[in-house]
Scaffold this motif. Sequence first.
Motif, PDB file in Angstrom:
ATOM      1  N   SER A   7       1.050  -1.389   0.114  1.00 32.70           N
ATOM      2  CA  SER A   7      -0.159  -0.099  -0.180  1.00 32.70           C
ATOM      3  C   SER A   7       0.625   1.429   0.126  1.00 32.70           C
ATOM      4  O   SER A   7       1.950   1.279   0.394  1.00 32.70           O
ATOM      5  N   SER A   8       0.228   2.302  -0.387  1.00 33.86           N
ATOM      6  CA  SER A   8       1.175   3.692  -0.574  1.00 33.86           C
ATOM      7  C   SER A   8       1.400   4.159   0.946  1.00 33.86           C
ATOM      8  O   SER A   8       0.333   3.850   2.034  1.00 33.86           O
ATOM      9  N   SER A   9       2.193   4.967   1.169  1.00 35.40           N
ATOM     10  CA  SER A   9       2.685   5.461   2.518  1.00 35.40           C
ATOM     11  C   SER A   9       1.528   6.152   2.912  1.00 35.40           C
ATOM     12  O   SER A   9       1.542   6.361   4.394  1.00 35.40           O
ATOM     13  N   ASN A  26      16.455   6.263  -8.449  1.00 34.28           N
ATOM     14  CA  ASN A  26      15.386   5.373  -9.041  1.00 34.28           C
ATOM     15  C   ASN A  26      14.050   5.783  -8.629  1.00 34.28           C
ATOM     16  O   ASN A  26      13.606   6.114  -7.384  1.00 34.28           O
ATOM     17  N   TYR A  27      12.971   5.679  -9.720  1.00 31.27           N
ATOM     18  CA  TYR A  27      11.993   6.282  -9.536  1.00 31.27           C
ATOM     19  C   TYR A  27      10.494   5.224  -9.637  1.00 31.27           C
ATOM     20  O   TYR A  27      10.706   4.327 -10.254  1.00 31.27           O
ATOM     21  N   GLY A  28       9.521   5.359  -8.969  1.00 36.69           N
ATOM     22  CA  GLY A  28       8.474   4.664  -9.236  1.00 36.69           C
ATOM     23  C   GLY A  28       7.207   5.129  -8.140  1.00 36.69           C
ATOM     24  O   GLY A  28       7.654   6.014  -7.608  1.00 36.69           O
ATOM     25  N   LEU A  29       6.172   4.353  -8.387  1.00 40.98           N
ATOM     26  CA  LEU A  29       4.981   4.655  -7.536  1.00 40.98           C
ATOM     27  C   LEU A  29       4.386   3.553  -7.108  1.00 40.98           C
ATOM     28  O   LEU A  29       4.056   2.626  -8.236  1.00 40.98           O
ATOM     29  N   THR A  30       3.623   3.275  -6.083  1.00 36.87           N
ATOM     30  CA  THR A  30       2.902   2.186  -5.763  1.00 36.87           C
ATOM     31  C   THR A  30       1.880   1.986  -6.688  1.00 36.87           C
ATOM     32  O   THR A  30       1.461   0.782  -7.172  1.00 36.87           O
ATOM     33  N   GLU A  31       1.133   3.077  -7.339  1.00 30.57           N
ATOM     34  CA  GLU A  31      -0.036   2.875  -7.985  1.00 30.57           C
ATOM     35  C   GLU A  31      -0.058   1.846  -9.415  1.00 30.57           C
ATOM     36  O   GLU A  31      -0.766   1.328  -9.783  1.00 30.57           O
ATOM     37  N   VAL A  32       1.126   2.056  -9.677  1.00 29.94           N
ATOM     38  CA  VAL A  32       1.510   1.548 -11.132  1.00 29.94           C
ATOM     39  C   VAL A  32       2.535   0.440 -10.914  1.00 29.94           C
ATOM     40  O   VAL A  32       2.744  -0.523 -11.842  1.00 29.94           O
ATOM     41  N   GLY A  41       5.604   0.514  -8.029  1.00 33.91           N
ATOM     42  CA  GLY A  41       6.416   0.752  -6.808  1.00 33.91           C
ATOM     43  C   GLY A  41       7.683   1.162  -7.617  1.00 33.91           C
ATOM     44  O   GLY A  41       7.798   1.459  -8.670  1.00 33.91           O
ATOM     45  N   PRO A  42       8.673   0.693  -6.916  1.00 33.18           N
ATOM     46  CA  PRO A  42      10.024   1.186  -7.551  1.00 33.18           C
ATOM     47  C   PRO A  42      10.410   0.384  -8.751  1.00 33.18           C
ATOM     48  O   PRO A  42       9.548  -0.725  -8.817  1.00 33.18           O
ATOM     49  N   GLY A  43      11.008   0.785  -9.804  1.00 32.99           N
ATOM     50  CA  GLY A  43      11.210  -0.259 -11.154  1.00 32.99           C
ATOM     51  C   GLY A  43      10.917   0.725 -12.365  1.00 32.99           C
ATOM     52  O   GLY A  43      10.890   0.052 -13.406  1.00 32.99           O
ATOM     53  N   HIS A  52       0.977  13.120 -10.984  1.00 38.51           N
ATOM     54  CA  HIS A  52       1.391  14.432 -10.473  1.00 38.51           C
ATOM     55  C   HIS A  52       2.758  14.848 -10.281  1.00 38.51           C
ATOM     56  O   HIS A  52       3.241  15.905  -9.784  1.00 38.51           O
ATOM     57  N   ASP A  53       3.528  13.890 -10.761  1.00 37.24           N
ATOM     58  CA  ASP A  53       5.311  14.168 -10.499  1.00 37.24           C
ATOM     59  C   ASP A  53       5.308  15.086 -12.125  1.00 37.24           C
ATOM     60  O   ASP A  53       4.966  14.643 -13.253  1.00 37.24           O
ATOM     61  N   LEU A  54       6.290  16.029 -12.050  1.00 35.54           N
ATOM     62  CA  LEU A  54       6.697  16.907 -12.955  1.00 35.54           C
ATOM     63  C   LEU A  54       7.890  16.641 -13.538  1.00 35.54           C
ATOM     64  O   LEU A  54       8.896  16.493 -12.946  1.00 35.54           O
ATOM     65  N   LYS A  60      15.030  13.707 -13.853  1.00 26.45           N
ATOM     66  CA  LYS A  60      14.796  13.545 -12.330  1.00 26.45           C
ATOM     67  C   LYS A  60      13.530  14.223 -12.030  1.00 26.45           C
ATOM     68  O   LYS A  60      13.379  15.493 -12.345  1.00 26.45           O
ATOM     69  N   VAL A  61      12.653  13.726 -11.095  1.00 26.73           N
ATOM     70  CA  VAL A  61      11.429  14.334 -10.613  1.00 26.73           C
ATOM     71  C   VAL A  61      11.961  15.427  -9.532  1.00 26.73           C
ATOM     72  O   VAL A  61      12.642  14.814  -8.448  1.00 26.73           O
ATOM     73  N   ARG A  62      11.667  16.600  -9.586  1.00 23.25           N
ATOM     74  CA  ARG A  62      12.075  17.555  -8.537  1.00 23.25           C
ATOM     75  C   ARG A  62      10.837  18.035  -7.795  1.00 23.25           C
ATOM     76  O   ARG A  62      10.922  18.630  -6.710  1.00 23.25           O
TER      77      ARG A  62
HETATM   78  O1  DLL Z   1       8.044   5.752  -3.328  1.00 25.84           O
HETATM   79  C1  DLL Z   1       8.237   3.876  -4.666  1.00 25.84           C
HETATM   80  C2  DLL Z   1       9.756   3.801  -4.554  1.00 25.84           C
HETATM   81  C3  DLL Z   1      10.308   3.164  -3.607  1.00 25.84           C
HETATM   82  C4  DLL Z   1      10.557   4.250  -5.816  1.00 25.84           C
HETATM   83  C5  DLL Z   1      11.629   3.202  -3.648  1.00 25.84           C
HETATM   84  C6  DLL Z   1      11.874   4.194  -5.789  1.00 25.84           C
HETATM   85  C7  DLL Z   1      12.333   3.679  -4.637  1.00 25.84           C
HETATM   86  P1  DLL Z   1       5.038   5.807  -3.185  1.00 25.84           P
HETATM   87  O2  DLL Z   1       5.300   5.741  -1.684  1.00 25.84           O
HETATM   88  O3  DLL Z   1       3.788   5.550  -3.937  1.00 25.84           O
HETATM   89  O4  DLL Z   1       6.328   4.958  -4.076  1.00 25.84           O
HETATM   90  O5  DLL Z   1       5.706   7.237  -3.787  1.00 25.84           O
HETATM   91  C8  DLL Z   1       5.506   7.544  -5.069  1.00 25.84           C
HETATM   92  O6  DLL Z   1       7.111   9.231  -4.559  1.00 25.84           O
HETATM   93  O7  DLL Z   1       4.900   9.842  -7.167  1.00 25.84           O
HETATM   94  C9  DLL Z   1       6.921  10.620  -6.419  1.00 25.84           C
HETATM   95  O8  DLL Z   1       6.148  12.031  -6.043  1.00 25.84           O
HETATM   96  C10 DLL Z   1       7.966  10.308  -5.233  1.00 25.84           C
HETATM   97  N1  DLL Z   1       9.298   9.501  -5.576  1.00 25.84           N
HETATM   98  C11 DLL Z   1       9.219   8.176  -5.647  1.00 25.84           C
HETATM   99  N2  DLL Z   1      10.561   8.045  -6.301  1.00 25.84           N
HETATM  100  C12 DLL Z   1      11.160   9.105  -6.575  1.00 25.84           C
HETATM  101  C13 DLL Z   1      12.223   9.828  -6.981  1.00 25.84           C
HETATM  102  C14 DLL Z   1       7.630   4.977  -3.881  1.00 25.84           C
HETATM  103  N3  DLL Z   1      13.427   8.971  -7.440  1.00 25.84           N
HETATM  104  C15 DLL Z   1       6.001   9.106  -5.078  1.00 25.84           C
HETATM  105  N4  DLL Z   1      12.598  11.103  -7.389  1.00 25.84           N
HETATM  106  C16 DLL Z   1       5.970   9.394  -6.375  1.00 25.84           C
HETATM  107  C17 DLL Z   1      11.535  11.817  -6.911  1.00 25.84           C
HETATM  108  C18 DLL Z   1      10.073  10.308  -6.377  1.00 25.84           C
HETATM  109  N5  DLL Z   1      10.319  11.420  -6.234  1.00 25.84           N
END
Ligand code: DLL
Length: 457
Positions: free
Chosen positions: A113-115, A257-263, A265-267, A325-327, A346-348
């Motif tokens: 689940s998301s945080s 590394n970037y990702g989000l739970t809804e789609v 997670g990381p990866g 919502h990430d830019l 990079k998402v800032r």
């Molecule tokens: O944070 C997944 C994750 C875990 C990615 C570990 C990478 C490593 P959520 O908790 O759902 O999932 O949060 C997702 O966190 O929409 C961004 O706004 C932000 N975010 C995640 N990774 C990055 C990043 C994980 N590398 C939300 N740079 C996303 C900037 C990030 N923002």
Amino acid sequence: METIDITRKGAALEAAAQGRFDSLPIYDRSVECAPREAIEALQLRKLQEQVAYTYRHVPYYRRLMDESGVSPDDVRTLADVRKLPFTDKAVLRDTFPFGLFAVPMEEVIELHSSSGTTGKPIVVGYTRDDMDVWSDCIARLVQMAGVVPGDRAQMAFGYGMFTGGFGLHYGLQKLGCAMIPAGSGNTERHIQMIEDYGTTVLIATPSYAMHICEVGERMGFDWEASTLRVGLFGGEPCPPGLKAEIERRMHIVCTDNYGLTEVMGPGVSGECLAERYQQHIAEDHFLWEVVDPETGEPVEPGGYGELVLTPLDKQAIPVLRYRTHDLTRVHTEPCACGRTTARMEKVRSRCDDMLIIRGTNVFPSQIEDVLTGIDEVTPLYHVVVETVDGMDALTVEAELRPEHFSDSLADMEAIRRKIAEKLRGTLLVGVGVRLVEPGGIERTMGKAKHVDDRRAK
Ligand code: DLL
């Protein structure tokens, strides 16, 4: 030419600096280095299948598509994705817990689940195939950082419902690394474990990595002599200044590394060592779009906007056109590392973290950039927004570096004034600055919370 042994500390960055990308591993060349036409053809085939699958198995999407008169057969080109409805976090909340699941629970082998920092949590599920795709995506991005089978990888993300811990864990194991599942917290023990187990890879949010670095320094731990070679970051924005500082002080190479739970997670995307501020998207599993956050219309190619993601083979909980919502902006020219997959910057910032201060738009990332350009303070900061006498008042708390901390009021005032002037020049609105002593900004073991907006909503 001899290949460079990138398991030697510092060698991966040296190889990248010399353009010796032949020495850096690529997990799956058949996709990561495929011609763009082949990637797009694969995406189209998968998109068509995924839309048909979603339409068949998720009543919510079937209703939405029926109402707007769109059928899965209408997806004939990648651009036809725009005919499909957007998905927002609200839908996942409203259908909590399993309303969007496309498979019976017997086929789900894991939930995350998301945080839940921005309201009620959302829950996602994974089938066995979903888990395989997920670990493949992770194995791919950790190799971009120069991680290889046999590495010893110490986890400093929390295990649990957060996707970061288990997601990275499975992917690193898939690659053939030995996992050290320390989890977040107990920072001294992390340092002891690095020493005892000869850890070579650390996985953490950048804020926690910075904290581990500082605690190690206080304990007299010699980062330069340590076995640690790679930092895998993610989960929150990693300002370039912070990454550079961690690399310098811990003597490691770090990727974001970037990702989000809804789609998933990381990866979703990972940084290679050629473009240090861009991340290769796993395009065989995710179709990306960049849209104007206000109108939802596509921005011009390479333009800045909100990232929208459609996972292309998710079985348990497919989502169409997820509004992150990430830019960011996305580039599609080939990369010096040899990969052809598109790279997102990079998402800032997120569209929802913009503050409006007396009519002026302020992003926390602008504050970060100013602070990283000032030698006397660390990249760590905190922002408080209040209403004072009916007006918005923003105060930036900036942390002095130990070598610049003194009891001379005049010196402290000069630093404070310098920061306030630079912030005004960038933000175009006057803000307050409060200096805090070294260590005065709260350290976090997960995602840092930079902004405390105390204004009445
Ligand atoms: O944070 C997944 C994750 C875990 C990615 C570990 C990478 C490593 P959520 O908790 O759902 O999932 O949060 C997702 O966190 O929409 C961004 O706004 C932000 N975010 C995640 N990774 C990055 C990043 C994980 N590398 C939300 N740079 C996303 C900037 C990030 N923002």
